[in-house]
Scaffold this motif. Structure first.
Motif, PDB file in Angstrom:
ATOM      1  N   VAL A  85       0.836  -1.197   0.000  1.00 36.57           N
ATOM      2  CA  VAL A  85       0.000   0.000   0.000  1.00 36.57           C
ATOM      3  C   VAL A  85       0.871   1.247   0.000  1.00 36.57           C
ATOM      4  O   VAL A  85       0.675   2.176  -0.796  1.00 36.57           O
ATOM      5  N   ARG A  86       1.857   1.284   0.882  1.00 37.85           N
ATOM      6  CA  ARG A  86       2.753   2.443   0.965  1.00 37.85           C
ATOM      7  C   ARG A  86       3.517   2.640  -0.347  1.00 37.85           C
ATOM      8  O   ARG A  86       3.689   3.763  -0.819  1.00 37.85           O
ATOM      9  N   ARG A  87       3.971   1.530  -0.914  1.00 35.52           N
ATOM     10  CA  ARG A  87       4.742   1.619  -2.159  1.00 35.52           C
ATOM     11  C   ARG A  87       3.879   2.167  -3.287  1.00 35.52           C
ATOM     12  O   ARG A  87       4.341   2.982  -4.098  1.00 35.52           O
ATOM     13  N   ALA A  88       2.617   1.722  -3.350  1.00 35.94           N
ATOM     14  CA  ALA A  88       1.721   2.194  -4.402  1.00 35.94           C
ATOM     15  C   ALA A  88       1.440   3.684  -4.255  1.00 35.94           C
ATOM     16  O   ALA A  88       1.433   4.430  -5.242  1.00 35.94           O
ATOM     17  N   ILE A  89       1.214   4.125  -3.034  1.00 34.06           N
ATOM     18  CA  ILE A  89       0.955   5.545  -2.800  1.00 34.06           C
ATOM     19  C   ILE A  89       2.184   6.366  -3.160  1.00 34.06           C
ATOM     20  O   ILE A  89       2.089   7.423  -3.794  1.00 34.06           O
ATOM     21  N   LYS A  90       3.346   5.871  -2.793  1.00 37.16           N
ATOM     22  CA  LYS A  90       4.581   6.583  -3.127  1.00 37.16           C
ATOM     23  C   LYS A  90       4.771   6.672  -4.635  1.00 37.16           C
ATOM     24  O   LYS A  90       5.290   7.669  -5.162  1.00 37.16           O
ATOM     25  N   ALA A  91       4.304   5.636  -5.352  1.00 41.05           N
ATOM     26  CA  ALA A  91       4.452   5.621  -6.813  1.00 41.05           C
ATOM     27  C   ALA A  91       3.451   6.535  -7.507  1.00 41.05           C
ATOM     28  O   ALA A  91       3.604   6.825  -8.692  1.00 41.05           O
ATOM     29  N   GLY A  92       2.414   6.965  -6.772  1.00 44.76           N
ATOM     30  CA  GLY A  92       1.475   7.907  -7.373  1.00 44.76           C
ATOM     31  C   GLY A  92       0.004   7.590  -7.247  1.00 44.76           C
ATOM     32  O   GLY A  92      -0.842   8.363  -7.694  1.00 44.76           O
ATOM     33  N   ALA A  93      -0.350   6.458  -6.630  1.00 44.87           N
ATOM     34  CA  ALA A  93      -1.757   6.112  -6.466  1.00 44.87           C
ATOM     35  C   ALA A  93      -2.433   7.065  -5.488  1.00 44.87           C
ATOM     36  O   ALA A  93      -1.821   7.529  -4.530  1.00 44.87           O
ATOM     37  N   SER A  94      -3.705   7.338  -5.722  1.00 47.73           N
ATOM     38  CA  SER A  94      -4.495   8.160  -4.804  1.00 47.73           C
ATOM     39  C   SER A  94      -5.443   7.317  -3.966  1.00 47.73           C
ATOM     40  O   SER A  94      -6.096   7.832  -3.060  1.00 47.73           O
ATOM     41  N   GLY A  95      -5.533   6.035  -4.287  1.00 47.42           N
ATOM     42  CA  GLY A  95      -6.403   5.151  -3.533  1.00 47.42           C
ATOM     43  C   GLY A  95      -5.940   3.716  -3.651  1.00 47.42           C
ATOM     44  O   GLY A  95      -5.217   3.357  -4.588  1.00 47.42           O
ATOM     45  N   TYR A  96      -6.345   2.889  -2.675  1.00 47.14           N
ATOM     46  CA  TYR A  96      -5.946   1.483  -2.667  1.00 47.14           C
ATOM     47  C   TYR A  96      -7.100   0.680  -2.090  1.00 47.14           C
ATOM     48  O   TYR A  96      -7.563   0.961  -0.984  1.00 47.14           O
ATOM     49  N   VAL A  97      -7.571  -0.315  -2.842  1.00 45.60           N
ATOM     50  CA  VAL A  97      -8.687  -1.148  -2.414  1.00 45.60           C
ATOM     51  C   VAL A  97      -8.295  -2.611  -2.555  1.00 45.60           C
ATOM     52  O   VAL A  97      -7.779  -3.021  -3.604  1.00 45.60           O
ATOM     53  N   SER A  98      -8.538  -3.386  -1.518  1.00 43.12           N
ATOM     54  CA  SER A  98      -8.270  -4.821  -1.589  1.00 43.12           C
ATOM     55  C   SER A  98      -9.359  -5.508  -2.403  1.00 43.12           C
ATOM     56  O   SER A  98     -10.536  -5.146  -2.334  1.00 43.12           O
ATOM     57  N   LYS A  99      -8.980  -6.518  -3.172  1.00 43.03           N
ATOM     58  CA  LYS A  99      -9.967  -7.270  -3.950  1.00 43.03           C
ATOM     59  C   LYS A  99     -10.927  -8.037  -3.053  1.00 43.03           C
ATOM     60  O   LYS A  99     -11.980  -8.501  -3.519  1.00 43.03           O
ATOM     61  N   SER A 100     -10.585  -8.176  -1.786  1.00 42.85           N
ATOM     62  CA  SER A 100     -11.487  -8.842  -0.855  1.00 42.85           C
ATOM     63  C   SER A 100     -12.585  -7.901  -0.361  1.00 42.85           C
ATOM     64  O   SER A 100     -13.501  -8.322   0.341  1.00 42.85           O
ATOM     65  N   SER A 101     -12.494  -6.628  -0.717  1.00 45.92           N
ATOM     66  CA  SER A 101     -13.493  -5.646  -0.293  1.00 45.92           C
ATOM     67  C   SER A 101     -14.768  -5.762  -1.128  1.00 45.92           C
ATOM     68  O   SER A 101     -14.771  -6.346  -2.209  1.00 45.92           O
ATOM     69  N   SER A 102     -15.826  -5.167  -0.616  1.00 46.02           N
ATOM     70  CA  SER A 102     -17.103  -5.181  -1.334  1.00 46.02           C
ATOM     71  C   SER A 102     -17.105  -4.125  -2.442  1.00 46.02           C
ATOM     72  O   SER A 102     -16.259  -3.226  -2.470  1.00 46.02           O
ATOM     73  N   SER A 103     -18.094  -4.234  -3.321  1.00 46.06           N
ATOM     74  CA  SER A 103     -18.224  -3.242  -4.384  1.00 46.06           C
ATOM     75  C   SER A 103     -18.532  -1.868  -3.816  1.00 46.06           C
ATOM     76  O   SER A 103     -18.150  -0.845  -4.394  1.00 46.06           O
ATOM     77  N   GLU A 104     -19.200  -1.826  -2.662  1.00 46.25           N
ATOM     78  CA  GLU A 104     -19.500  -0.542  -2.032  1.00 46.25           C
ATOM     79  C   GLU A 104     -18.220   0.164  -1.594  1.00 46.25           C
ATOM     80  O   GLU A 104     -18.120   1.390  -1.663  1.00 46.25           O
ATOM     81  N   VAL A 105     -17.245  -0.597  -1.117  1.00 45.18           N
ATOM     82  CA  VAL A 105     -15.959  -0.017  -0.729  1.00 45.18           C
ATOM     83  C   VAL A 105     -15.260   0.558  -1.953  1.00 45.18           C
ATOM     84  O   VAL A 105     -14.684   1.648  -1.909  1.00 45.18           O
ATOM     85  N   LEU A 106     -15.318  -0.167  -3.063  1.00 42.68           N
ATOM     86  CA  LEU A 106     -14.715   0.330  -4.306  1.00 42.68           C
ATOM     87  C   LEU A 106     -15.375   1.637  -4.730  1.00 42.68           C
ATOM     88  O   LEU A 106     -14.681   2.601  -5.085  1.00 42.68           O
ATOM     89  N   LEU A 107     -16.698   1.686  -4.687  1.00 40.27           N
ATOM     90  CA  LEU A 107     -17.406   2.909  -5.078  1.00 40.27           C
ATOM     91  C   LEU A 107     -17.063   4.057  -4.140  1.00 40.27           C
ATOM     92  O   LEU A 107     -16.877   5.198  -4.580  1.00 40.27           O
ATOM     93  N   GLN A 108     -16.966   3.768  -2.851  1.00 32.81           N
ATOM     94  CA  GLN A 108     -16.596   4.806  -1.885  1.00 32.81           C
ATOM     95  C   GLN A 108     -15.207   5.348  -2.187  1.00 32.81           C
ATOM     96  O   GLN A 108     -14.968   6.567  -2.133  1.00 32.81           O
ATOM     97  N   ALA A 109     -14.286   4.445  -2.515  1.00 38.70           N
ATOM     98  CA  ALA A 109     -12.922   4.862  -2.826  1.00 38.70           C
ATOM     99  C   ALA A 109     -12.885   5.744  -4.064  1.00 38.70           C
ATOM    100  O   ALA A 109     -12.232   6.792  -4.083  1.00 38.70           O
ATOM    101  N   VAL A 110     -13.592   5.317  -5.109  1.00 35.17           N
ATOM    102  CA  VAL A 110     -13.596   6.069  -6.365  1.00 35.17           C
ATOM    103  C   VAL A 110     -14.228   7.442  -6.172  1.00 35.17           C
ATOM    104  O   VAL A 110     -13.703   8.453  -6.657  1.00 35.17           O
ATOM    105  N   ARG A 111     -15.342   7.489  -5.451  1.00 32.95           N
ATOM    106  CA  ARG A 111     -15.989   8.785  -5.194  1.00 32.95           C
ATOM    107  C   ARG A 111     -15.037   9.716  -4.457  1.00 32.95           C
ATOM    108  O   ARG A 111     -14.905  10.900  -4.793  1.00 32.95           O
ATOM    109  N   GLY A 112     -14.376   9.196  -3.436  1.00 32.08           N
ATOM    110  CA  GLY A 112     -13.469  10.022  -2.648  1.00 32.08           C
ATOM    111  C   GLY A 112     -12.309  10.555  -3.460  1.00 32.08           C
ATOM    112  O   GLY A 112     -11.952  11.730  -3.364  1.00 32.08           O
TER     113      GLY A 112
END
Length: 204
Positions: A85-112
């Protein structure tokens, strides 16, 4: 950007719930994704996996940050350890979602992220800098009181507009403070600022 068709289709169906008429452009490789971005200047967000057939996902994030800095990226990956997670953020990501998360978590992340915020997994310490507090941010980084308040609201996940409303200042003033904060922390994004504060045990 996901090399498994079923996963791509499932994510596209989930993202389509964001708003009517939303179009998801699917890509099975980094090269295909970059070609899509080159061809279409209206893409608002990149959702990528770290395990791609032709390029390491972290490398792709760096390429996106350099070539398409106006397009935020959200990582959706089965790899969800804190180091990744830290490495991805350092590389430029603005969000990180685990594939084990629900679709609602993905939508929340994208909206944010589309609202200018940052989304990290809830159980990662990078999302909870205040709990590991030791030294005030203003003291460690030489921030002014106003910048410290902006940083506190940034850590709470507020957008520039929300920070402006809460502090009773213009959004332009908030952006000036953000620039100063990023310079003091030697970062270039909100997500990187959160990671720096967490890693250093900074108290807000």
């Amino acid at each position: 950007m996901e090399d498994h068709a079923l996963v791509r289709e499932a994510m596209a169906q989930s993202l389509a719930r964001l708003q009517p008429g939303l179009e998801c452009v699917e890509a099975s490789s980094a090269d295909q994704a970059l070609a899509c971005l080159d061809a279409d200047g209206d893409i608002d967000l990149a959702v990528i996996d770290l395990m791609l057939p032709d390029m390491n996902g972290f490398s792709l994030l760096a390429v996106l940050a350099k070539r398409f800095p106006e397009v935020p990226a959200v990582v959706v990956s089965a790899i969800d350890d804190e180091v990744s997670v830290r490495r991805a953020i350092k590389a430029g990501a603005s969000g990180y979602v685990s594939k084990s998360s629900s679709s609602e978590v993905l939508l929340q992340a994208v909206r944010g992220v589309l609202d200018g915020g940052v989304h990290l997994p809830d159980d990662k310490s990078a999302t909870q800098p205040a709990r590991r507090a030791r030294m005030p941010a203003s003291e460690r980084y030489g921030l002014t009181a106003a910048q410290g308040r902006v940083l506190e609201l940034l850590a709470a996940g507020k957008t520039n507009r929300e920070i402006a409303d809460l502090l009773g200042v213009s959004e332009g003033t908030v952006k000036v403070h953000m620039t100063a904060i990023f310079r003091a922390l030697d970062v270039s994004s909100r997500a990187q600022a959160l990671v720096v504060m967490s890693r250093c045990g900074v108290r807000l």
